[in-house]
Design an enzyme around this catalytic site. Structure first.
Site, PDB file in Angstrom:
ATOM      1  N   ASP A   2      -0.471   0.942   1.848  1.00  0.00           N
ATOM      2  CA  ASP A   2      -1.235   1.622   3.158  1.00  0.00           C
ATOM      3  C   ASP A   2      -1.089   3.276   2.952  1.00  0.00           C
ATOM      4  O   ASP A   2       0.137   3.653   2.876  1.00  0.00           O
ATOM      5  CB  ASP A   2      -0.428   1.245   4.224  1.00  0.00           C
ATOM      6  CG  ASP A   2      -0.820  -0.243   4.412  1.00  0.00           C
ATOM      7  OD1 ASP A   2      -1.735  -0.823   4.207  1.00  0.00           O
ATOM      8  OD2 ASP A   2      -0.099  -1.001   5.385  1.00  0.00           O
ATOM      9  N   HIS A  11       3.710   2.359   7.317  1.00  0.00           N
ATOM     10  CA  HIS A  11       2.820   1.502   8.191  1.00  0.00           C
ATOM     11  C   HIS A  11       2.476   2.448   9.585  1.00  0.00           C
ATOM     12  O   HIS A  11       3.437   2.626  10.421  1.00  0.00           O
ATOM     13  CB  HIS A  11       3.808   0.268   8.872  1.00  0.00           C
ATOM     14  CG  HIS A  11       3.188  -0.982   9.135  1.00  0.00           C
ATOM     15  ND1 HIS A  11       2.905  -0.950  10.506  1.00  0.00           N
ATOM     16  CD2 HIS A  11       2.189  -1.815   8.643  1.00  0.00           C
ATOM     17  CE1 HIS A  11       2.312  -1.952  10.921  1.00  0.00           C
ATOM     18  NE2 HIS A  11       1.961  -2.655   9.553  1.00  0.00           N
ATOM     19  N   GLU A  21       0.298  -4.299  -1.980  1.00  0.00           N
ATOM     20  CA  GLU A  21      -0.693  -3.524  -0.982  1.00  0.00           C
ATOM     21  C   GLU A  21       0.037  -2.240  -0.641  1.00  0.00           C
ATOM     22  O   GLU A  21       1.185  -1.878  -0.905  1.00  0.00           O
ATOM     23  CB  GLU A  21      -0.696  -4.341   0.357  1.00  0.00           C
ATOM     24  CG  GLU A  21      -1.363  -3.743   1.460  1.00  0.00           C
ATOM     25  CD  GLU A  21      -1.333  -3.972   2.680  1.00  0.00           C
ATOM     26  OE1 GLU A  21      -2.255  -3.852   3.515  1.00  0.00           O
ATOM     27  OE2 GLU A  21      -0.246  -4.821   3.033  1.00  0.00           O
ATOM     28  N   HIS A  34       2.047  -8.689   1.170  1.00  0.00           N
ATOM     29  CA  HIS A  34       1.471  -7.824   2.303  1.00  0.00           C
ATOM     30  C   HIS A  34       2.701  -6.863   2.767  1.00  0.00           C
ATOM     31  O   HIS A  34       3.753  -7.300   2.989  1.00  0.00           O
ATOM     32  CB  HIS A  34       1.073  -8.723   3.467  1.00  0.00           C
ATOM     33  CG  HIS A  34       0.492  -8.082   4.570  1.00  0.00           C
ATOM     34  ND1 HIS A  34      -0.712  -7.324   4.634  1.00  0.00           N
ATOM     35  CD2 HIS A  34       1.127  -7.911   5.836  1.00  0.00           C
ATOM     36  CE1 HIS A  34      -0.809  -6.691   5.642  1.00  0.00           C
ATOM     37  NE2 HIS A  34       0.263  -7.013   6.746  1.00  0.00           N
ATOM     38  N   ASN A  35       2.297  -5.742   3.020  1.00  0.00           N
ATOM     39  CA  ASN A  35       3.149  -4.471   3.380  1.00  0.00           C
ATOM     40  C   ASN A  35       4.303  -4.430   2.508  1.00  0.00           C
ATOM     41  O   ASN A  35       5.393  -4.331   2.618  1.00  0.00           O
ATOM     42  CB  ASN A  35       3.742  -4.744   4.833  1.00  0.00           C
ATOM     43  CG  ASN A  35       2.619  -4.743   5.900  1.00  0.00           C
ATOM     44  OD1 ASN A  35       1.692  -4.063   5.733  1.00  0.00           O
ATOM     45  ND2 ASN A  35       2.949  -5.222   6.937  1.00  0.00           N
ATOM     46  N   GLU A  40      -5.246   0.456   1.145  1.00  0.00           N
ATOM     47  CA  GLU A  40      -5.635   0.707   2.798  1.00  0.00           C
ATOM     48  C   GLU A  40      -5.567   2.188   2.888  1.00  0.00           C
ATOM     49  O   GLU A  40      -4.543   2.492   3.256  1.00  0.00           O
ATOM     50  CB  GLU A  40      -4.766  -0.284   3.572  1.00  0.00           C
ATOM     51  CG  GLU A  40      -5.291  -0.341   4.915  1.00  0.00           C
ATOM     52  CD  GLU A  40      -4.778  -1.561   5.738  1.00  0.00           C
ATOM     53  OE1 GLU A  40      -4.339  -1.093   6.951  1.00  0.00           O
ATOM     54  OE2 GLU A  40      -4.345  -2.607   5.296  1.00  0.00           O
TER      55      GLU A  40
END
Length: 166
Positions: free
Chosen positions: A117, A130, A115, A85-86, A164
Site C-alpha cells: 500500500d 495503512h 501487497e 494481505h497488508n 495499491e
C-alpha cells in the site's frame, strides 16, 4: 531441540491415560476428570504456538512441501498461491507498525503474492502504510530492498506484487 506440537500434546495426554492407554475416569474434588486436566495442561502458551506456526514443522506453511512440482504452464487458477494481505503490518491494521521485515518473513515462509500500500510520504518519497490510521510508515525503498533480497530465497516460482497506489 526442535519444538513439535505433537510432542507437547502427546506427553500430557499420555500421562492422563496411564500406561495401558486407557482414559482415566477418576474425578477430582472439583468434578473435573484427570483427562480434562491433562488436556488443559496440554494447551500451548502464545509463544509456543507462534514458534510452531513459524517453524518448518508447520506443513501448512512449509515452502518445501508446497513447492509446485513440474512446469508452471497452466493458468493461475490451477495453482494454490500463498498470498498475504497488508503484508507490511506487524499486527493490528489500525494501530501496529509497518516494516520491511514483514516482507522478508512472508517470503521466507513461501508467500508468492504480497501487497504494498503506497502513500505519499514526506519530501515526495513514497511510504508504505495503512492510510488514515495510527499505523507507522515504512519507506517504499526499504520494502523494495527487502523483496529484492528474499524474493527467490526459498522458491523460484513467480512473485506477484499487488500495488495499491494512493
Amino acid at each position: 531441540p526442535r519444538f513439535r506440537l505433537s510432542n507437547v500434546l502427546h506427553s500430557s495426554l499420555a500421562q492422563a491415560r496411564g500406561l495401558n492407554g486407557q482414559r482415566s475416569s477418576t474425578r477430582s474434588s472439583v468434578g473435573q476428570s484427570t483427562v480434562g486436566k491433562a488436556e488443559a495442561a496440554a494447551s500451548l502458551r502464545f509463544e509456543e504456538f507462534a514458534r510452531f506456526i513459524l517453524s518448518g514443522d508447520n506443513k501448512v506453511a512449509c515452502p518445501n512441501i508446497l513447492a509446485p512440482q513440474g512446469s508452471l504452464d497452466k493458468p493461475f487458477g490451477n495453482y494454490w498461491i500463498a498470498s498475504s494481505h497488508n503484508t507490511y503490518l506487524t499486527g493490528h491494521q489500525l494501530t501496529s507498525e509497518s516494516t520491511a521485515d514483514m516482507y522478508r518473513r512472508q517470503l521466507l515462509q513461501g508467500c508468492r503474492c504480497v501487497e504494498i500500500d503506497i502513500w505519499d510520504g514526506a519530501r515526495g518519497d513514497p511510504d508504505v502504510t495503512h492510510g488514515y490510521t495510527l499505523v507507522t510508515r515504512e519507506k517504499l525503498s526499504a520494502v523494495v530492498a527487502a523483496i529484492w533480497q528474499e524474493a527467490f530465497t526459498v522458491s523460484d516460482t513467480p512473485l506477484i506484487i499487488s500495488l495499491e497506489v494512493r
